[in-house]
Scaffold this active site. Sequence first.
Site, PDB file in Angstrom:
ATOM      1  N   CYS A   1       0.908  -1.162  -0.147  1.00  0.00           N
ATOM      2  CA  CYS A   1       0.035   0.118  -0.169  1.00  0.00           C
ATOM      3  C   CYS A   1       0.942   1.308   0.093  1.00  0.00           C
ATOM      4  CB  CYS A   1      -0.816  -0.071   1.281  1.00  0.00           C
ATOM      5  SG  CYS A   1      -1.499  -1.544   1.686  1.00  0.00           S
TER       6      CYS A   1
ATOM      7  N   CYS B   1      -8.534  -1.844  -4.086  1.00  0.00           N
ATOM      8  CA  CYS B   1      -7.090  -1.668  -4.253  1.00  0.00           C
ATOM      9  C   CYS B   1      -5.978  -3.143  -4.214  1.00  0.00           C
ATOM     10  CB  CYS B   1      -6.477  -0.639  -3.116  1.00  0.00           C
ATOM     11  SG  CYS B   1      -6.751   1.094  -3.350  1.00  0.00           S
TER      12      CYS B   1
ATOM     13  N   CYS C   1     -35.418   3.173  18.417  1.00  0.00           N
ATOM     14  CA  CYS C   1     -34.569   3.012  19.408  1.00  0.00           C
ATOM     15  C   CYS C   1     -33.632   4.138  19.365  1.00  0.00           C
ATOM     16  CB  CYS C   1     -33.829   1.852  19.319  1.00  0.00           C
ATOM     17  SG  CYS C   1     -34.698   0.440  19.860  1.00  0.00           S
TER      18      CYS C   1
ATOM     19  N   ARG D   1     -22.126  -5.191  13.576  1.00  0.00           N
ATOM     20  CA  ARG D   1     -22.904  -4.401  14.553  1.00  0.00           C
ATOM     21  C   ARG D   1     -24.250  -4.480  14.003  1.00  0.00           C
ATOM     22  NH1 ARG D   1     -24.439  -3.831  20.109  1.00  0.00           N
ATOM     23  NH2 ARG D   1     -26.487  -3.819  18.868  1.00  0.00           N
TER      24      ARG D   1
ATOM     25  N   CYS E   1     -28.079  -5.590  15.684  1.00  0.00           N
ATOM     26  CA  CYS E   1     -29.417  -4.963  15.551  1.00  0.00           C
ATOM     27  C   CYS E   1     -30.542  -5.371  14.739  1.00  0.00           C
ATOM     28  CB  CYS E   1     -29.302  -3.271  15.262  1.00  0.00           C
ATOM     29  SG  CYS E   1     -28.428  -2.456  16.543  1.00  0.00           S
TER      30      CYS E   1
HETATM   31  C1  HEC Z   1     -34.568  -2.423  19.962  1.00  0.00           C
HETATM   32  C2  HEC Z   1     -33.863  -1.256  19.876  1.00  0.00           C
HETATM   33  C3  HEC Z   1     -32.709  -1.216  18.664  1.00  0.00           C
HETATM   34  C4  HEC Z   1     -33.240  -1.051  17.238  1.00  0.00           C
HETATM   35  C5  HEC Z   1     -34.536  -1.037  16.739  1.00  0.00           C
HETATM   36  C6  HEC Z   1     -32.016  -0.889  16.686  1.00  0.00           C
HETATM   37  N1  HEC Z   1     -31.001  -0.850  17.531  1.00  0.00           N
HETATM   38 FE1  HEC Z   1     -28.900  -0.474  17.098  1.00  0.00          FE
HETATM   39  N2  HEC Z   1     -28.489  -0.451  19.106  1.00  0.00           N
HETATM   40  C7  HEC Z   1     -29.052  -0.846  20.000  1.00  0.00           C
HETATM   41  C8  HEC Z   1     -28.469  -1.100  21.282  1.00  0.00           C
HETATM   42  C9  HEC Z   1     -28.997  -1.375  22.519  1.00  0.00           C
HETATM   43  C10 HEC Z   1     -27.097  -1.002  20.812  1.00  0.00           C
HETATM   44  C11 HEC Z   1     -25.992  -0.908  21.930  1.00  0.00           C
HETATM   45  C12 HEC Z   1     -25.672   0.419  22.416  1.00  0.00           C
HETATM   46  C13 HEC Z   1     -25.754   1.677  21.618  1.00  0.00           C
HETATM   47  O1  HEC Z   1     -24.524   2.003  21.042  1.00  0.00           O
HETATM   48  O2  HEC Z   1     -26.371   2.383  21.008  1.00  0.00           O
HETATM   49  C14 HEC Z   1     -27.419  -0.526  19.512  1.00  0.00           C
HETATM   50  C15 HEC Z   1     -26.158   0.018  18.710  1.00  0.00           C
HETATM   51  C16 HEC Z   1     -26.029   0.383  17.419  1.00  0.00           C
HETATM   52  C17 HEC Z   1     -24.702   0.782  16.617  1.00  0.00           C
HETATM   53  C18 HEC Z   1     -23.327   0.709  17.275  1.00  0.00           C
HETATM   54  C19 HEC Z   1     -23.280   2.190  18.060  1.00  0.00           C
HETATM   55  C20 HEC Z   1     -21.589   2.203  18.508  1.00  0.00           C
HETATM   56  O3  HEC Z   1     -21.089   3.111  18.378  1.00  0.00           O
HETATM   57  O4  HEC Z   1     -21.255   1.147  19.037  1.00  0.00           O
HETATM   58  C21 HEC Z   1     -25.351   1.243  15.516  1.00  0.00           C
HETATM   59  C22 HEC Z   1     -24.457   1.767  14.464  1.00  0.00           C
HETATM   60  C23 HEC Z   1     -26.591   0.763  15.453  1.00  0.00           C
HETATM   61  N3  HEC Z   1     -27.047   0.251  16.625  1.00  0.00           N
HETATM   62  C24 HEC Z   1     -27.486   1.083  14.236  1.00  0.00           C
HETATM   63  C25 HEC Z   1     -28.754   0.613  13.983  1.00  0.00           C
HETATM   64  C26 HEC Z   1     -29.485   0.583  12.909  1.00  0.00           C
HETATM   65  C27 HEC Z   1     -29.053   1.227  11.520  1.00  0.00           C
HETATM   66  C28 HEC Z   1     -30.723   0.047  13.193  1.00  0.00           C
HETATM   67  C29 HEC Z   1     -31.837  -0.266  12.064  1.00  0.00           C
HETATM   68  C30 HEC Z   1     -31.681  -1.255  11.090  1.00  0.00           C
HETATM   69  C31 HEC Z   1     -30.728  -0.276  14.555  1.00  0.00           C
HETATM   70  N4  HEC Z   1     -29.690   0.037  15.046  1.00  0.00           N
HETATM   71  C32 HEC Z   1     -31.842  -0.670  15.405  1.00  0.00           C
HETATM   72  C33 HEC Z   1     -30.687  -1.133  20.007  1.00  0.00           C
HETATM   73  C34 HEC Z   1     -31.185  -0.992  18.736  1.00  0.00           C
HETATM   74  C1  HEC Z   2      -0.589   0.165  -7.505  1.00  0.00           C
HETATM   75  C2  HEC Z   2      -1.015   1.476  -6.398  1.00  0.00           C
HETATM   76  C3  HEC Z   2      -1.898   1.247  -5.213  1.00  0.00           C
HETATM   77  C4  HEC Z   2      -1.550   0.265  -4.324  1.00  0.00           C
HETATM   78  C5  HEC Z   2      -0.442  -0.844  -4.217  1.00  0.00           C
HETATM   79  C6  HEC Z   2      -2.788   0.270  -3.512  1.00  0.00           C
HETATM   80  N1  HEC Z   2      -3.424   1.543  -3.778  1.00  0.00           N
HETATM   81 FE1  HEC Z   2      -5.103   2.479  -2.787  1.00  0.00          FE
HETATM   82  N2  HEC Z   2      -5.309   3.731  -4.176  1.00  0.00           N
HETATM   83  C7  HEC Z   2      -4.686   3.708  -5.518  1.00  0.00           C
HETATM   84  C8  HEC Z   2      -5.340   4.611  -6.388  1.00  0.00           C
HETATM   85  C9  HEC Z   2      -4.941   4.910  -7.768  1.00  0.00           C
HETATM   86  C10 HEC Z   2      -6.465   5.122  -5.701  1.00  0.00           C
HETATM   87  C11 HEC Z   2      -7.548   6.066  -6.203  1.00  0.00           C
HETATM   88  C12 HEC Z   2      -8.605   5.366  -6.965  1.00  0.00           C
HETATM   89  C13 HEC Z   2      -8.547   4.543  -7.888  1.00  0.00           C
HETATM   90  O1  HEC Z   2      -8.236   4.831  -9.139  1.00  0.00           O
HETATM   91  O2  HEC Z   2      -8.605   3.108  -7.778  1.00  0.00           O
HETATM   92  C14 HEC Z   2      -6.552   4.460  -4.526  1.00  0.00           C
HETATM   93  C15 HEC Z   2      -7.264   4.621  -3.571  1.00  0.00           C
HETATM   94  C16 HEC Z   2      -7.298   4.070  -2.159  1.00  0.00           C
HETATM   95  C17 HEC Z   2      -7.974   4.678  -0.908  1.00  0.00           C
HETATM   96  C18 HEC Z   2      -9.185   5.715  -1.108  1.00  0.00           C
HETATM   97  C19 HEC Z   2      -8.551   7.011  -0.901  1.00  0.00           C
HETATM   98  C20 HEC Z   2      -9.501   8.282  -1.119  1.00  0.00           C
HETATM   99  O3  HEC Z   2      -8.857   9.468  -0.985  1.00  0.00           O
HETATM  100  O4  HEC Z   2     -10.636   8.041  -1.345  1.00  0.00           O
HETATM  101  C21 HEC Z   2      -7.520   4.311   0.138  1.00  0.00           C
HETATM  102  C22 HEC Z   2      -8.355   4.070   1.459  1.00  0.00           C
HETATM  103  C23 HEC Z   2      -6.417   3.126  -0.484  1.00  0.00           C
HETATM  104  N3  HEC Z   2      -6.335   3.339  -1.602  1.00  0.00           N
HETATM  105  C24 HEC Z   2      -6.167   2.189   0.519  1.00  0.00           C
HETATM  106  C25 HEC Z   2      -5.222   1.066   0.132  1.00  0.00           C
HETATM  107  C26 HEC Z   2      -4.575   0.167   0.891  1.00  0.00           C
HETATM  108  C27 HEC Z   2      -4.993   0.141   2.159  1.00  0.00           C
HETATM  109  C28 HEC Z   2      -3.746  -0.458   0.025  1.00  0.00           C
HETATM  110  C29 HEC Z   2      -3.008  -1.829   0.454  1.00  0.00           C
HETATM  111  C30 HEC Z   2      -3.738  -2.914   0.855  1.00  0.00           C
HETATM  112  C31 HEC Z   2      -3.760   0.045  -1.185  1.00  0.00           C
HETATM  113  N4  HEC Z   2      -4.417   1.047  -1.107  1.00  0.00           N
HETATM  114  C32 HEC Z   2      -2.819  -0.324  -2.286  1.00  0.00           C
HETATM  115  C33 HEC Z   2      -3.374   2.817  -5.674  1.00  0.00           C
HETATM  116  C34 HEC Z   2      -3.001   1.932  -5.018  1.00  0.00           C
END
Ligand code: HEC
Ligand code: HEC
Length: 253
Positions: free
Chosen positions: A70, A106, A172, A210, A214
């Site tokens: 990379c 990549c 939620c 995660r 949910c």
């Molecule tokens: C019944 C309640 C409930 C519902 C419905 C629910 N969640 Fe959650 N979710 C939770 C609880 C509890 C946690 C763990 C505590 C937290 O981080 O909010 C959680 C955690 C998360 C997290 C992680 C936050 C973190 O930083 O760790 C994300 C992202 C998330 N929920 C997205 C969603 C999405 C998108 C949906 C709908 C598809 C959804 N949840 C539906 C209860 C719910």
């Molecule tokens: C041969 C060159 C090359 C290698 C090796 C490479 N990349 Fe990339 N990468 C690119 C190019 C070029 C882009 C711009 C988007 C595109 O043209 O695919 C990019 C885009 C990205 C982006 C998004 C950057 C943005 O600003 O949005 C990420 C993150 C990234 N590469 C991660 C990686 C990681 C992690 C690896 C190793 C596992 C890797 N790349 C290996 C050439 C490379």
Amino acid sequence: MTAGRRAARALLLALPWLVAGLLAGAAEIRPTRDYLSPGLRDAQEDPSRHPGWLWVEEGEALWREGARSCQSCHGDIAGMAGVAARYPAVAEDGALLNLEGRIERCRARHQGAPAFGYESEPLLALTAAVALRSHGQPVAVETGGAAAPFLEEGRRFYEARQGQLNLSCGQCHDDNAGRRLRGDVISNGLGTGYPAYRLDWNTLGSLHRRLRACSLGVRAEQLPLGAPEYLALELFLASRAAGLPIEAPGLRR
Ligand code: HEC
Ligand code: HEC
């Protein structure tokens, strides 16, 4: 107990706080760290007490590894500052990519190597190492242009009532944020802390892992990791988090 009776019972148990949440009304969206216990919040910022840093170190090593590393194209990983704050984003070919998807691309196109695979250790490690370079930076995803249809799809998913419990994400994460559910404090459901180390998982995990938890929580279908629906949802969650700090790698209970 049959599945139907179990669901009915779960709904009955959930009823009091759902009603209370409706009365309280939707609150503002706050950074997830505001909902963490003080102990977790401090440890999240302290590499010596945060096991997620093991993955960061592994990711930094992977970044430099091999002939076509990379680093050979991108230079020092410090150059990735701010990148994670812009993802998910629409790529040249119109596909919506999250950070994991971008790295896999990549890997395939630029390194000519087989995909790491979603939730694999090297992909989690590289994602964490790249995301760390945006730690503290405000989320700033593109929501217009080619991203707009994905954003709408994500919004619909977020607002739809789902599963046997017939609950939307917002019932939620908006209506009941700050309240307790099975030992958790419900946050605003943002993706800013992912990949995150969950003590409960005993490992680092992706946002989609995660989201599957949910989906299971409301007894809805769990979609595959990397599913288009979860990608669109991830973009919508990022739009809700606009301006809030990236917390990755997060630390969760
Ligand atoms: C019944 C309640 C409930 C519902 C419905 C629910 N969640 Fe959650 N979710 C939770 C609880 C509890 C946690 C763990 C505590 C937290 O981080 O909010 C959680 C955690 C998360 C997290 C992680 C936050 C973190 O930083 O760790 C994300 C992202 C998330 N929920 C997205 C969603 C999405 C998108 C949906 C709908 C598809 C959804 N949840 C539906 C209860 C719910
Ligand atoms: C041969 C060159 C090359 C290698 C090796 C490479 N990349 Fe990339 N990468 C690119 C190019 C070029 C882009 C711009 C988007 C595109 O043209 O695919 C990019 C885009 C990205 C982006 C998004 C950057 C943005 O600003 O949005 C990420 C993150 C990234 N590469 C991660 C990686 C990681 C992690 C690896 C190793 C596992 C890797 N790349 C290996 C050439 C490379």
